[in-house]
Design a protein around this motif. Structure first.
Motif, PDB file in Angstrom:
ATOM      1  N   PRO A   1       0.826  -1.208   0.000  1.00 38.17           N
ATOM      2  CA  PRO A   1       0.000   0.000   0.000  1.00 38.17           C
ATOM      3  C   PRO A   1       0.859   1.255   0.000  1.00 38.17           C
ATOM      4  O   PRO A   1       1.908   1.308   0.658  1.00 38.17           O
ATOM      5  CB  PRO A   1      -0.822  -0.122   1.287  1.00 38.17           C
ATOM      6  N   SER A   2       0.419   2.262  -0.729  1.00 39.69           N
ATOM      7  CA  SER A   2       1.091   3.551  -0.691  1.00 39.69           C
ATOM      8  C   SER A   2       0.997   4.161   0.699  1.00 39.69           C
ATOM      9  O   SER A   2      -0.004   3.993   1.404  1.00 39.69           O
ATOM     10  CB  SER A   2       0.442   4.504  -1.707  1.00 39.69           C
ATOM     11  N   GLY A   3       2.028   4.882   1.079  1.00 36.43           N
ATOM     12  CA  GLY A   3       1.984   5.595   2.347  1.00 36.43           C
ATOM     13  C   GLY A   3       0.923   6.677   2.393  1.00 36.43           C
ATOM     14  O   GLY A   3       0.581   7.177   3.469  1.00 36.43           O
ATOM     15  N   TRP A   4       0.388   7.055   1.228  1.00 34.33           N
ATOM     16  CA  TRP A   4      -0.675   8.062   1.179  1.00 34.33           C
ATOM     17  C   TRP A   4      -1.987   7.544   1.759  1.00 34.33           C
ATOM     18  O   TRP A   4      -2.851   8.327   2.145  1.00 34.33           O
ATOM     19  CB  TRP A   4      -0.934   8.488  -0.260  1.00 34.33           C
ATOM     20  N   VAL A   5      -2.157   6.234   1.785  1.00 37.26           N
ATOM     21  CA  VAL A   5      -3.450   5.666   2.166  1.00 37.26           C
ATOM     22  C   VAL A   5      -3.805   5.989   3.616  1.00 37.26           C
ATOM     23  O   VAL A   5      -4.974   6.248   3.932  1.00 37.26           O
ATOM     24  CB  VAL A   5      -3.441   4.136   1.925  1.00 37.26           C
ATOM     25  N   ALA A   6      -2.814   6.011   4.486  1.00 38.56           N
ATOM     26  CA  ALA A   6      -3.086   6.310   5.896  1.00 38.56           C
ATOM     27  C   ALA A   6      -3.693   7.699   6.047  1.00 38.56           C
ATOM     28  O   ALA A   6      -4.657   7.896   6.809  1.00 38.56           O
ATOM     29  CB  ALA A   6      -1.801   6.206   6.713  1.00 38.56           C
ATOM     30  N   ASN A   7      -3.170   8.669   5.303  1.00 38.40           N
ATOM     31  CA  ASN A   7      -3.739  10.016   5.346  1.00 38.40           C
ATOM     32  C   ASN A   7      -5.157  10.033   4.801  1.00 38.40           C
ATOM     33  O   ASN A   7      -6.039  10.704   5.348  1.00 38.40           O
ATOM     34  CB  ASN A   7      -2.883  10.985   4.525  1.00 38.40           C
ATOM     35  N   ALA A   8      -5.367   9.302   3.714  1.00 30.69           N
ATOM     36  CA  ALA A   8      -6.701   9.257   3.114  1.00 30.69           C
ATOM     37  C   ALA A   8      -7.710   8.653   4.085  1.00 30.69           C
ATOM     38  O   ALA A   8      -8.843   9.146   4.202  1.00 30.69           O
ATOM     39  CB  ALA A   8      -6.662   8.456   1.813  1.00 30.69           C
ATOM     40  N   ARG A   9      -7.314   7.618   4.790  1.00 31.72           N
ATOM     41  CA  ARG A   9      -8.217   6.993   5.756  1.00 31.72           C
ATOM     42  C   ARG A   9      -8.519   7.932   6.927  1.00 31.72           C
ATOM     43  O   ARG A   9      -9.644   8.000   7.413  1.00 31.72           O
ATOM     44  CB  ARG A   9      -7.618   5.682   6.259  1.00 31.72           C
ATOM     45  N   ARG A  10      -7.491   8.665   7.350  1.00 33.04           N
ATOM     46  CA  ARG A  10      -7.693   9.604   8.452  1.00 33.04           C
ATOM     47  C   ARG A  10      -8.680  10.703   8.047  1.00 33.04           C
ATOM     48  O   ARG A  10      -9.571  11.067   8.817  1.00 33.04           O
ATOM     49  CB  ARG A  10      -6.353  10.224   8.854  1.00 33.04           C
ATOM     50  N   LEU A  11      -8.535  11.207   6.818  1.00 39.97           N
ATOM     51  CA  LEU A  11      -9.421  12.269   6.359  1.00 39.97           C
ATOM     52  C   LEU A  11     -10.841  11.778   6.112  1.00 39.97           C
ATOM     53  O   LEU A  11     -11.797  12.544   6.213  1.00 39.97           O
ATOM     54  CB  LEU A  11      -8.856  12.899   5.073  1.00 39.97           C
ATOM     55  N   ARG A  12     -10.971  10.484   5.796  1.00 38.87           N
ATOM     56  CA  ARG A  12     -12.297   9.915   5.529  1.00 38.87           C
ATOM     57  C   ARG A  12     -12.938   9.307   6.769  1.00 38.87           C
ATOM     58  O   ARG A  12     -14.037   8.765   6.685  1.00 38.87           O
ATOM     59  CB  ARG A  12     -12.184   8.824   4.454  1.00 38.87           C
ATOM     60  N   LYS A  13     -12.259   9.403   7.915  1.00 35.12           N
ATOM     61  CA  LYS A  13     -12.759   8.762   9.125  1.00 35.12           C
ATOM     62  C   LYS A  13     -14.169   9.256   9.445  1.00 35.12           C
ATOM     63  O   LYS A  13     -14.450  10.447   9.453  1.00 35.12           O
ATOM     64  CB  LYS A  13     -11.819   9.070  10.299  1.00 35.12           C
ATOM     65  N   GLY A  14     -15.055   8.312   9.687  1.00 30.82           N
ATOM     66  CA  GLY A  14     -16.434   8.653  10.009  1.00 30.82           C
ATOM     67  C   GLY A  14     -17.350   8.732   8.807  1.00 30.82           C
ATOM     68  O   GLY A  14     -18.559   8.851   8.958  1.00 30.82           O
ATOM     69  N   THR A  15     -16.777   8.645   7.587  1.00 30.09           N
ATOM     70  CA  THR A  15     -17.608   8.674   6.393  1.00 30.09           C
ATOM     71  C   THR A  15     -17.922   7.255   5.943  1.00 30.09           C
ATOM     72  O   THR A  15     -17.193   6.305   6.240  1.00 30.09           O
ATOM     73  CB  THR A  15     -16.903   9.422   5.246  1.00 30.09           C
ATOM     74  N   VAL A  16     -19.023   7.108   5.217  1.00 24.21           N
ATOM     75  CA  VAL A  16     -19.449   5.802   4.733  1.00 24.21           C
ATOM     76  C   VAL A  16     -18.889   5.596   3.332  1.00 24.21           C
ATOM     77  O   VAL A  16     -18.907   6.491   2.497  1.00 24.21           O
ATOM     78  CB  VAL A  16     -20.988   5.710   4.710  1.00 24.21           C
ATOM     79  N   GLY A  17     -18.379   4.404   3.047  1.00 25.46           N
ATOM     80  CA  GLY A  17     -17.866   4.099   1.717  1.00 25.46           C
ATOM     81  C   GLY A  17     -16.731   3.109   1.785  1.00 25.46           C
ATOM     82  O   GLY A  17     -16.337   2.639   2.862  1.00 25.46           O
ATOM     83  N   ARG A  18     -16.205   2.790   0.643  1.00 25.78           N
ATOM     84  CA  ARG A  18     -15.129   1.817   0.574  1.00 25.78           C
ATOM     85  C   ARG A  18     -13.839   2.397   1.127  1.00 25.78           C
ATOM     86  O   ARG A  18     -13.589   3.602   1.050  1.00 25.78           O
ATOM     87  CB  ARG A  18     -14.909   1.394  -0.884  1.00 25.78           C
ATOM     88  N   LYS A  19     -13.008   1.532   1.660  1.00 30.98           N
ATOM     89  CA  LYS A  19     -11.705   1.964   2.123  1.00 30.98           C
ATOM     90  C   LYS A  19     -10.854   2.363   0.920  1.00 30.98           C
ATOM     91  O   LYS A  19     -10.892   1.700  -0.112  1.00 30.98           O
ATOM     92  CB  LYS A  19     -11.022   0.843   2.909  1.00 30.98           C
ATOM     93  N   PRO A  20     -10.071   3.440   1.040  1.00 31.65           N
ATOM     94  CA  PRO A  20      -9.239   3.868  -0.084  1.00 31.65           C
ATOM     95  C   PRO A  20      -8.174   2.825  -0.415  1.00 31.65           C
ATOM     96  O   PRO A  20      -7.586   2.217   0.489  1.00 31.65           O
ATOM     97  CB  PRO A  20      -8.612   5.171   0.412  1.00 31.65           C
ATOM     98  N   VAL A  21      -7.944   2.612  -1.695  1.00 33.36           N
ATOM     99  CA  VAL A  21      -6.979   1.613  -2.158  1.00 33.36           C
ATOM    100  C   VAL A  21      -6.027   2.259  -3.158  1.00 33.36           C
ATOM    101  O   VAL A  21      -6.449   2.759  -4.210  1.00 33.36           O
ATOM    102  CB  VAL A  21      -7.671   0.408  -2.823  1.00 33.36           C
ATOM    103  N   LEU A  22      -4.751   2.290  -2.824  1.00 33.35           N
ATOM    104  CA  LEU A  22      -3.700   2.710  -3.745  1.00 33.35           C
ATOM    105  C   LEU A  22      -2.492   1.834  -3.462  1.00 33.35           C
ATOM    106  O   LEU A  22      -1.789   2.019  -2.470  1.00 33.35           O
ATOM    107  CB  LEU A  22      -3.361   4.189  -3.560  1.00 33.35           C
ATOM    108  N   ASP A  23      -2.265   0.835  -4.323  1.00 31.90           N
ATOM    109  CA  ASP A  23      -1.182  -0.119  -4.142  1.00 31.90           C
ATOM    110  C   ASP A  23      -0.045   0.162  -5.120  1.00 31.90           C
ATOM    111  O   ASP A  23      -0.234   0.811  -6.158  1.00 31.90           O
ATOM    112  CB  ASP A  23      -1.691  -1.552  -4.357  1.00 31.90           C
ATOM    113  N   VAL A  24       1.125  -0.363  -4.780  1.00 27.93           N
ATOM    114  CA  VAL A  24       2.327  -0.104  -5.573  1.00 27.93           C
ATOM    115  C   VAL A  24       3.055  -1.411  -5.865  1.00 27.93           C
ATOM    116  O   VAL A  24       3.317  -2.198  -4.947  1.00 27.93           O
ATOM    117  CB  VAL A  24       3.290   0.846  -4.819  1.00 27.93           C
ATOM    118  N   ALA A  25       3.341  -1.643  -7.150  1.00 26.42           N
ATOM    119  CA  ALA A  25       4.300  -2.677  -7.533  1.00 26.42           C
ATOM    120  C   ALA A  25       5.655  -1.976  -7.586  1.00 26.42           C
ATOM    121  O   ALA A  25       5.908  -1.156  -8.472  1.00 26.42           O
ATOM    122  CB  ALA A  25       3.944  -3.290  -8.884  1.00 26.42           C
TER     123      ALA A  25
END
Length: 282
Positions: free
Chosen positions: A78-102
């Motif tokens: 997972p990209s390190g950006w995902v943790a920030n995205a999850r923090r900003l979306r905390k409390g909202t309804v929807g899918r968990k953010p997904v950004l993966d890296v090969a």
């Protein structure tokens, strides 16, 4: 699944920056995205907040070597950006953010030569053929027309060419377009028309205005809008391994809006949004 190669045969035009900007927009839009860092320098991997060699996952070069056996989905991180995205979306309804890296790998450089066989050119296609759950795959290519770029083009639905509004970059883009047409005819008949993204545009530059007009005359509707303005703090954003959508300030907000618009152009033409729902809920 829409697979897009971000390419340029001229280095230094901001190809990786455009890849990161589109990845940031995809994360903000909730599109499950995989970034394949095919450049042996692995700058996209670093910019996405991934530490090379931190885990047991294989880099893309090692996976290409054993393409028939390697499982790309087992080795993405997972990209390190995902943790920030999850923090900003905390409390909202929807899918968990997904950004993966090969992850990028210096080992992939063994394939960056002009004499790859047809079998070798399809190694990345083989890896991606077993991947599911993403709406979008972005491939950051090295700045050359050697084996790795050919692998990426073979695996892609579309190619996005990055150019600066400058003489040598415009000339290089024209050469790339010709090379791409020849490649499509021989190796990838289903590859869609290439599009061109003008990067680092200065609104106050007469030279940039002239070269942009030249690009539009040469390539017509293949030049995407909006263009990407030069941003003074872009290197600071990348140095912090941060998503532009999560960076404070008005200039970052304007850049984020530009990448949102470019991504919308891509998704509207490629049908990415219609495929997002297939990602299973974690």
């Amino acid at each position: 699944m829409q697979v897009v190669s971000i390419s340029s045969l001229k280095g230094g035009v901001g190809k990786t920056s455009v890849t990161l900007g589109l990845a940031s927009a995809a994360l903000a839009a909730g599109i499950p995205t995989l970034v394949v860092d095919l450049d042996p320098h692995a700058d996209a991997t670093t910019g996405l907040g991934v530490s090379l060699g931190a885990g047991k996952q294989l880099g893309i070069g090692e996976m290409l070597r054993t393409a028939r056996r390697a499982e790309l989905s087992d080795n993405v991180v997972p990209s390190g950006w995902v943790a920030n995205a999850r923090r900003l979306r905390k409390g909202t309804v929807g899918r968990k953010p997904v950004l993966d890296v090969a992850m990028g790998s210096a080992y992939s450089g063994i394939y960056d030569r002009p004499d790859l066989s047809r079998r070798d050119v399809r190694r990345l296609t083989t890896l991606l053929s077993r991947v599911t759950g993403y709406g979008l795959v972005l491939i950051d290519c090295p700045p050359s027309l050697n084996g790795l770029t050919r692998m990426a083009w073979t695996a892609s639905n579309r190619v996005m060419l990055v150019a600066e509004p400058a003489l040598f970059s415009v000339a290089g883009t024209e050469r790339t377009m010709r090379a791409l047409e020849l490649f499509r005819a021989e190796f990838a008949p289903n590859l869609g028309p290439a599009r061109i993204i003008a990067n680092r545009v200065r609104a106050t530059s007469n030279e940039h205005a002239f070269r942009l007009a030249e690009m539009k005359q040469m390539f017509g509707d293949l030049v995407l809008t909006p263009t990407i303005a030069e941003q003074a703090n872009w290197q600071q954003i990348q140095g912090a391994a941060h998503s532009v959508h999560h960076w404070p300030g008005e200039s970052a907000k304007q850049s984020a809006a530009t990448f949102d618009a470019l991504l919308k152009n891509l998704t509207d033409s490629g049908g990415v949004r219609n495929r997002v729902a297939r990602r299973p809920v974690a």
